[in-house]
Design an enzyme around this catalytic site. Structure first.
Site, PDB file in Angstrom:
ATOM      1  N   LYS A  83     -84.607 -19.119   2.378  1.00 44.57           N
ATOM      2  CA  LYS A  83     -85.652 -18.104   2.557  1.00 44.57           C
ATOM      3  C   LYS A  83     -86.196 -17.742   1.176  1.00 44.57           C
ATOM      4  O   LYS A  83     -85.423 -17.429   0.266  1.00 44.57           O
ATOM      5  CB  LYS A  83     -85.020 -16.857   3.198  1.00 44.57           C
ATOM      6  CG  LYS A  83     -85.706 -16.415   4.473  1.00 44.57           C
ATOM      7  CD  LYS A  83     -84.934 -15.269   5.098  1.00 44.57           C
ATOM      8  CE  LYS A  83     -85.806 -14.524   6.067  1.00 44.57           C
ATOM      9  NZ  LYS A  83     -85.113 -13.379   6.659  1.00 44.57           N
TER      10      LYS A  83
HETATM   11  O1  G3P Z   1     -86.234 -10.893   9.846  1.00 38.76           O
HETATM   12  C1  G3P Z   1     -86.575  -9.915   8.927  1.00 38.76           C
HETATM   13  C2  G3P Z   1     -85.851  -8.682   9.233  1.00 38.76           C
HETATM   14  O2  G3P Z   1     -84.510  -8.808   8.886  1.00 38.76           O
HETATM   15  C3  G3P Z   1     -86.444  -7.457   8.677  1.00 38.76           C
HETATM   16  O3  G3P Z   1     -86.299  -6.543   9.666  1.00 38.76           O
HETATM   17  O4  G3P Z   1     -86.133  -4.331  10.665  1.00 38.76           O
HETATM   18  O5  G3P Z   1     -85.598  -4.670   8.227  1.00 38.76           O
HETATM   19  O6  G3P Z   1     -87.939  -4.790   9.038  1.00 38.76           O
HETATM   20  P1  G3P Z   1     -86.501  -4.995   9.372  1.00 38.76           P
END
Ligand code: G3P
Length: 215
Positions: A83
């Site tokens: 990533k």
């Molecule tokens: O896949 C990306 C994710 O881990 C981010 O999620 O909820 O931290 O915006 P969030």
């Protein structure tokens, strides 16, 4: 449509894997940090739990260092996808890694133009962050829809992972729009599976069966 699990928690991965519905895992430094475990051991364990792609994020900022880190991460398992945040340094690294057949997931995507550039650089996947766009007052799913349309229009092979999924409607919309993949937290996966009418239905069937089973 495929579903990846967005977590670094091995119990959640094991459980979701047994359901037969996930075909990959995505992590990020925040999810890894939550587990409080040795990074290498954790990644090794995760790569052994799921056959499909496991995204692990590079934290270096400069292209040469990102490339070096990506090579180390890719060597941790055949199914590791690196990533890389969508920066100019990140895209330079993606271009080199694509030639080495190291798979990349270009992350922290917040616009369709960023996704277009990532695809042109040779990204295997892009991860638009739907929930974080919604949080900022934008429509995250519109960005996903634009990316899907653009990639289809030009026959681009980069796959779209709808990421930062926060609730079941996000998964539904991602599937409707034609996102290749949605990466969902374990809790959202559970929410998508459960329905109160299913529970009530099972209760009624079992109660009725009790009445006749010994006749
Ligand atoms: O896949 C990306 C994710 O881990 C981010 O999620 O909820 O931290 O915006 P969030």
């Amino acid at each position: 449509m495929r579903i990846f699990l967005d977590t670094a928690n091995v119990e959640e991965i094991r459980e979701a894997s047994e359901l037969g519905v996930i075909s990959g895992v995505t992590t990020n430094p925040s999810l890894i940090a939550k587990e409080g475990r040795n990074f290498q051991q954790l990644v090794k364990e995760i790569t052994g739990l799921v056959d499909g792609p496991i995204s692990v994020e590079a934290v270096a900022q400069e292209a040469g260092q990102i490339i070096a880190e990506a090579r180390i991460l890719a060597a941790m398992g055949d199914n590791v996808v690196v990533k890389i945040p969508v920066t100019s340094q990140g895209l330079k690294a993606v271009k080199v890694l694509a030639r080495e057949n190291i798979k990349t997931n270009v992350t922290l995507i917040f616009s369709a133009n960023q996704a277009l550039l990532a695809a042109l650089a040779g990204a295997t996947y892009v991860s638009p962050f739907v929930g974080r766009l919604d949080d900022a007052g934008h429509n995250g799913m519109e960005v996903v829809a634009d990316i899907v349309t653009i990639y289809a229009q030009y026959g681009m092979e980069t796959e779209v992972i709808a990421a930062s999924i926060r609730h079941p409607l996000h998964l539904l919309e991602a599937a409707r729009i034609g996102a290749d993949i949605a990466t969902v937290p374990y809790g959202v996966l559970q929410q998508c599976l459960r329905h109160p009418l299913t529970d009530v239905g099972i209760e009624r069937f079992l109660a009725d069966w009790e009445k006749v089973k010994d006749r």
